[in-house]
Design a protein around this motif. Sequence first.
Motif: not given
Length: 540
Positions: A320-332
Amino acid sequence: MTRKTTQFRNLLNSDRLEFILEAHNGISAKIVEEAGFKGIWGSGLSLSAQYGVRDNNEASWTQVLDMLEFMSDATTIPILLDGDTGYGNFNNMQRLVRKLEQRDIAAVCIEDKLFPKTNSFIKGTAQPLADIEEFCGKIKAGKDAQGDDDFSIVARVEAFIAGWGLKEAMRRAEAYRKAGADAILMHSALSVPDEILAFKKEWGDRLPVVIVPTKYYATPTDQFREAGISIAIWANHMIRTAIASMQKNAATLMAEESLMAIEDSIAPVKEIFRLQGAAELQEAEKRYLPKRGKAVRAVILAASRGKELGELTEKRPKAMVPVSGQPLLAHVVDGYNSVGVKDITVVRGYAKETVNLSNIDYADNDNFESTGELASLSCALKSLASEDAGKELVVSYGDVLFKKHILQLLLESHADFSIVVDTNWSESVNKGRFADYVQCSRPYGRDAFGQEISLTEMSEHLPEKRTHGEWTGFLKVSSDHRLLLDKLVESLTAANPDARMSDLLNALVANGERVRVIYTTGYWLDIDTLEDVVLAGNLF
């Protein structure tokens, strides 16, 4: 199902006091129905306010109709529209009634003031009232235009608002009854119900009486029951609730500059999806859309904290660490969605309450601190519904980003077990990273083209001369071998609660199963360090 017009007529003629609540759009209307109310008040004030305009007919009647259509479609209970003055003369009234019936609106209330109207609580005594005969003509025209005998027209009397007293209120109410009104809404701006109760005593039971206790809200409801009131309207309280909540949270966000300040006190996104009927759409897609490709269930392992990221994971897991405005998990998850994989289960553990992305399923490994990756996978497998047994399974990690072609290559594999291996394994060695290195049946090269390559061994300590690549963390299992996977995971975790995914893959090889290797070179990123977080941000 009973027609909405008949439902409302039953409320008017009920032998008990009934209540209806204001709504101003589709989602508020649905909330009103779910709360248990038998009817909805389409408030002119609230409908105007949700458009951001004044309650002076600044929102056109067609805009009101458009919103009513959404409200009606979202609910099964009747709507009584606050139709202001009927939006014009008798001709406008007839067209209004026909259009309301087309949208399955049960009733309309019109008030005896002049067009354009002004809200009754803004200088009410200075507002002129409509000519009685002209207003009676509107009522007659509306009744002549209706196609459904149970459609109701409620005549709203503003005599008390204008300061004209009980005699004028009675005169107008009786005229409107004779003109064909189905009920009388008697309005008052006093903080006590004296005018309303005096009217009802004088009026008796000639027609049902509807009230709006906005100003005299402190009156015990039993007084309305004892007086024989038909319907009480809570007229603007949904939009007032929404405004107060939005103002409070907007101010908090501005001051705190953090979503954590309000996240626990607002509705989760999945509640919006529920009210919108997202689950119904998903079921409909299964019935009506053509089947595209194989049915796949993804399991994303995201139970660990990721202590190597320091303060970033003090209150949330690495995923859940944010990456470019959304959580890492969201990118996955987006990566899976991009190749058509929508059925996703995420295994939570550390600070699991913070892992709250919408439209995905969850399994929890509450023993994440004392167990390994296979225990998390076991939690996921046990949580899956029986219908998932017929789907292929893809397992990966919540901290591994990837280009979608990697997943596409994996999904195209027809093998019982398939993994993706990166040929650029030396980069991890040079950076001193932890990695699962693999030895394959043959190394990557031109002569490997078209050949079936399989896993021989996986280890974090594999000798360099036997190393052919680094496992990217992706495993696909065919639907035919799901039962075998379940049994093997169960036996391995029983023997060693700290077992890792590499133990599973080595056990498959030891049991004689062929684990197909799909080679790739780069195009994935395992988030292990703060440097990786920065790099991931640059990628997006």
